[in-house]
Design a protein around this motif. Sequence first.
Motif, PDB file in Angstrom:
ATOM      1  N   THR A 134      54.181  41.526  25.899  1.00 12.07           N
ATOM      2  CA  THR A 134      53.683  42.159  27.121  1.00 12.07           C
ATOM      3  C   THR A 134      52.291  42.734  26.907  1.00 12.07           C
ATOM      4  O   THR A 134      51.390  42.550  27.734  1.00 12.07           O
ATOM      5  CB  THR A 134      54.635  43.286  27.561  1.00 12.07           C
ATOM      6  N   ASP A 170      52.853  34.072  43.566  1.00 14.11           N
ATOM      7  CA  ASP A 170      52.622  33.193  42.426  1.00 14.11           C
ATOM      8  C   ASP A 170      51.657  33.881  41.457  1.00 14.11           C
ATOM      9  O   ASP A 170      50.629  34.420  41.892  1.00 14.11           O
ATOM     10  CB  ASP A 170      52.025  31.867  42.901  1.00 14.11           C
ATOM     11  N   PRO A 171      51.945  33.888  40.152  1.00 10.56           N
ATOM     12  CA  PRO A 171      51.086  34.610  39.205  1.00 10.56           C
ATOM     13  C   PRO A 171      49.620  34.191  39.269  1.00 10.56           C
ATOM     14  O   PRO A 171      48.732  35.055  39.270  1.00 10.56           O
ATOM     15  CB  PRO A 171      51.707  34.275  37.847  1.00 10.56           C
ATOM     16  N   ASN A 184      52.613  43.086  40.666  1.00 14.17           N
ATOM     17  CA  ASN A 184      53.484  41.908  40.789  1.00 14.17           C
ATOM     18  C   ASN A 184      52.651  40.632  40.930  1.00 14.17           C
ATOM     19  O   ASN A 184      51.430  40.703  41.104  1.00 14.17           O
ATOM     20  CB  ASN A 184      54.412  42.102  41.990  1.00 14.17           C
ATOM     21  N   VAL A 187      57.054  39.213  35.866  1.00 11.41           N
ATOM     22  CA  VAL A 187      57.135  38.220  34.788  1.00 11.41           C
ATOM     23  C   VAL A 187      58.400  38.522  33.989  1.00 11.41           C
ATOM     24  O   VAL A 187      58.561  39.629  33.476  1.00 11.41           O
ATOM     25  CB  VAL A 187      55.889  38.277  33.883  1.00 11.41           C
ATOM     26  N   ASP A 236      59.719  37.857  31.054  1.00 16.52           N
ATOM     27  CA  ASP A 236      59.758  38.279  29.647  1.00 16.52           C
ATOM     28  C   ASP A 236      58.776  39.406  29.344  1.00 16.52           C
ATOM     29  O   ASP A 236      58.487  39.675  28.183  1.00 16.52           O
ATOM     30  CB  ASP A 236      59.487  37.089  28.728  1.00 16.52           C
ATOM     31  N   TYR A 237      58.267  40.072  30.389  1.00 14.72           N
ATOM     32  CA  TYR A 237      57.411  41.236  30.199  1.00 14.72           C
ATOM     33  C   TYR A 237      58.259  42.510  30.235  1.00 14.72           C
ATOM     34  O   TYR A 237      59.260  42.581  30.940  1.00 14.72           O
ATOM     35  CB  TYR A 237      56.348  41.329  31.294  1.00 14.72           C
ATOM     36  N   GLY A 296      54.012  43.334  35.442  1.00 15.40           N
ATOM     37  CA  GLY A 296      53.936  42.126  36.240  1.00 15.40           C
ATOM     38  C   GLY A 296      52.727  41.295  35.861  1.00 15.40           C
ATOM     39  O   GLY A 296      51.934  41.657  34.984  1.00 15.40           O
ATOM     40  N   ALA A 297      52.540  40.186  36.559  1.00 18.50           N
ATOM     41  CA  ALA A 297      51.473  39.236  36.217  1.00 18.50           C
ATOM     42  C   ALA A 297      50.084  39.805  36.454  1.00 18.50           C
ATOM     43  O   ALA A 297      49.137  39.421  35.765  1.00 18.50           O
ATOM     44  CB  ALA A 297      51.660  37.952  37.024  1.00 18.50           C
TER      45      ALA A 297
END
Length: 436
Positions: free
Chosen positions: A197, A285-286, A372, A375, A377-378, A382-383
Amino acid sequence: MKHRTVAAWLSAIFAGLGQLYNRQFIKGILFIAVEILALFYFINNLGTAIWGTVTLGESGSHFEKVNGIARLVPGDHSINLLIQGLITIILFIIFVIYYVMNIKDAYQIGKQRELGVAANNFKGTLQYILEQKFAVAFLTIPGIGILFFTIMPIIFMILLSFTNYSAPDHLPPAKLVDWVGFDTFKNLLTLKSWSHTFWGVLVWTIIWAVLSTVTTYFGGMFVALLIQQKVVKLKGLWRTILIIPYAIPQLISLLVMRNMFNGQFGPINQYLAYFGLGGLPWLTDPFWAKVTVIVVNMWVGIPVSMLLIMGVLTTISKDLYEAADIDGATNYQKFRIITLPMILFSTAPILITQFAGNINNFNAIFLLTNGNPVVGDYQYAGATDLLVTWLYKLTLDQNRYNMASAVGIIIFLIIASFSIYNYRRTRSFKEEDMIQ
C-alpha cells in the motif's frame, strides 16, 4: 572579587540574587518569583513527567468486582502521560534558557558597574527593552505559541511513530501504549500488507504532484500569454471569466464536479450517450479516476498560475522585445530567450511551493473521489489516495495512529528535502545577493 563575577555566581545560585546585588531590586524580585514558581511546578511534576514519558504508564483502566459489583478502576492513560511529559520537558527547557539569560544579565550589569555605569532601574530597563530589544520582546509570545502549538505537536507525532498506539490492542484508556522503536517504520516499508500500500500510494502521490503542478503551471502560462496578445480584446472580461473557478470555494467546485462525473447520473456521461459515444467510468475505474482528478485540478489550479504569470509579464520591459524585433527574432525566439526565463526566474520558488502543496493537496482528492475506487489489496487506501488522505483515513477512520505518524514523517522528509534542494538550485536563490 569583581562585580561581574559576584553577580553571575549569585544569579547561578538563585535567579534574581545577582540583580539584587546589582541594585536592580524590582527586576531581582521578579526573577526570584519566577524561579520559586518554576521550582514549585517542577518539584511536583518533573519526576512524574519523566516517568510517564519513559514508561507510558503501568496499568490501564479496568473493571474490578467490589462486593459483587463491577466498578471501573481508572488507570494510566499513555497518551495523556506523553503529552503532559512533553509539556513539562519543554517548560523545563524554557526555564533553563531563562536561567542562563538571568546569569548573563547579572554578569553584563556587573560589568557595566565596574566601568562606572550605574545599573538601570526598572523603568530604565523597560525603556531599554522597548527601544533596543522591541523586536525580540514582541516576538517572544508568538514564539512560545509556535513552540507549543506547532513544534510540540510535530514532536508528539514523531514520538507516536515509535509506539504501538493503534486500535484495537493498544488504544487507551483500556489498553496501554508501549515504545516499540523502529518497528512501525519496519512494518510500513517491509511488511507486505503495508509496504504494498505504501509504495503504491507513494508512487501515485509523486505522479500526481508532478502532473498536477506541470499542467496547472504551464496551462496558466499558456492562458496568460494568450490574453496578453495585442489582438485579444476585452482582456478584463477574459480575466474575470477565467478567475471564476478560483474565486468559487473549492468545496463547491469539487462537489459539483463530483456530481458531473458521476458514472450513472452525471451530465457528462449523459451528453456522451446522447452523441452515441457511451459513458466512461470516471470515478469508479482506477485509471479514469486518476485522469479525472488531474483534469479537475487543472480547472481549479490554472487560474492561480494565470494570475501569477500575468503579473510577471507586466514587469518585463518592452525594450527587450523591441531590441529582439530589431535583431529579427521570431515570436518563438522571443518567448524562449526573454519571456520564459523571466517567468521562471520570478516564479521558480512559487513553483516549488505548488509542488509541495500538491503532495498534500487534500481537498482535490478527498472531496472529489474520497480516495476511491477501492483497491482490494491496499490497507485502508484507494486508487486515488495520496499519502495525506491515507494518513487521514488511518487516523480518523482506523485509529492507526502510530502508522499514520510514520507516514506523516515520511511526507515531511519528502517535501522538506525536495523543496530545500530545488530552491537552493534556482536562480532566484543564487542571485539573491545580486538583486539586493
